[in-house]
Design an enzyme around this catalytic site. Structure first.
Site, PDB file in Angstrom:
ATOM      1  N   TYR A 156       0.967  -1.284   0.409  1.00  0.00           N
ATOM      2  CA  TYR A 156       0.190   0.532  -0.195  1.00  0.00           C
ATOM      3  C   TYR A 156       0.726   1.111  -0.146  1.00  0.00           C
ATOM      4  CZ  TYR A 156      -3.805   3.208   1.293  1.00  0.00           C
ATOM      5  OH  TYR A 156      -4.843   4.401   1.443  1.00  0.00           O
ATOM      6  N   LYS A 185       1.395   4.259  -2.996  1.00  0.00           N
ATOM      7  CA  LYS A 185       0.775   4.986  -2.624  1.00  0.00           C
ATOM      8  C   LYS A 185       1.688   6.694  -2.918  1.00  0.00           C
ATOM      9  CE  LYS A 185      -3.785   4.811  -2.072  1.00  0.00           C
ATOM     10  NZ  LYS A 185      -5.020   5.311  -2.917  1.00  0.00           N
TER      11      LYS A 185
END
Length: 167
Positions: A93, A97
């Site tokens: 994640y 990002k």
């Protein structure tokens, strides 16, 4: 729309072109964050799926819809504080990002001379059911109580408190 399916995105682009001719705004908001895992034990499919949705999805959307963006249009990519601040057990994640933040910067340079703005929104730590679930798992992994972890997390933020959905 499935951001992992180029044919789905192409079909959307064709419908938008036929129906509107141009776009004023593109918001890339699809995202996923699977359960916490150590990098060394993370399922490789989870790694690839996370990057495919969170990073490759916006890439595909911009590539397909850029011809429809008129001067003065805006691209908004929903990133996360996790793209700026590493978080244990959330490597895929965080990496996805962070990559989206860099993609946003590159796109801003590439589209700026056409009068198209490109920005990333990076929400921080928001008190939601998903947030509390994630913090509970991270606290466990760090051998802390959830309350202790959340207090430390809040102290790392400029407002010294966790965000609320209404913020």
């Amino acid at each position: 729309l499935d951001v992992t399916d180029p044919a789905s995105i192409t079909a959307l682009a064709e419908k938008l072109k036929a129906g509107f001719g141009s776009l004023d705004i593109l918001v890339n908001n699809a995202g996923v964050g699977f359960g916490p895992a150590l990098v060394v034990s993370m399922d490789e499919q989870v790694w690839h799926k996370t990057l495919d949705i969170n990073l490759n999805g916006p890439f595909r959307m911009v590539r397909a819809l850029a011809p429809l963006l008129r001067p003065g249009a805006s691209i908004i990519n929903m990133s996360s504080r996790a793209g700026k601040v590493a978080s244990p057990f959330m490597a895929a994640y965080c990496v996805s990002k962070a990559g989206l933040i860099m993609l946003t910067k590159v796109l801003a340079l590439e589209f700026g001379n056409q009068g198209i703005r490109v920005n990333a929104v990076c929400p921080g730590q928001i008190e939601t059911d998903l947030g509390h679930w994630s913090w509970k798992l991270k606290a466990f992994g760090l051998k802390k109580s959830q309350e202790e972890y959340e207090k430390e997390l809040a102290q790392s933020l400029p407002l010294k408190r966790l965000g609320k959905p209404q913020d």
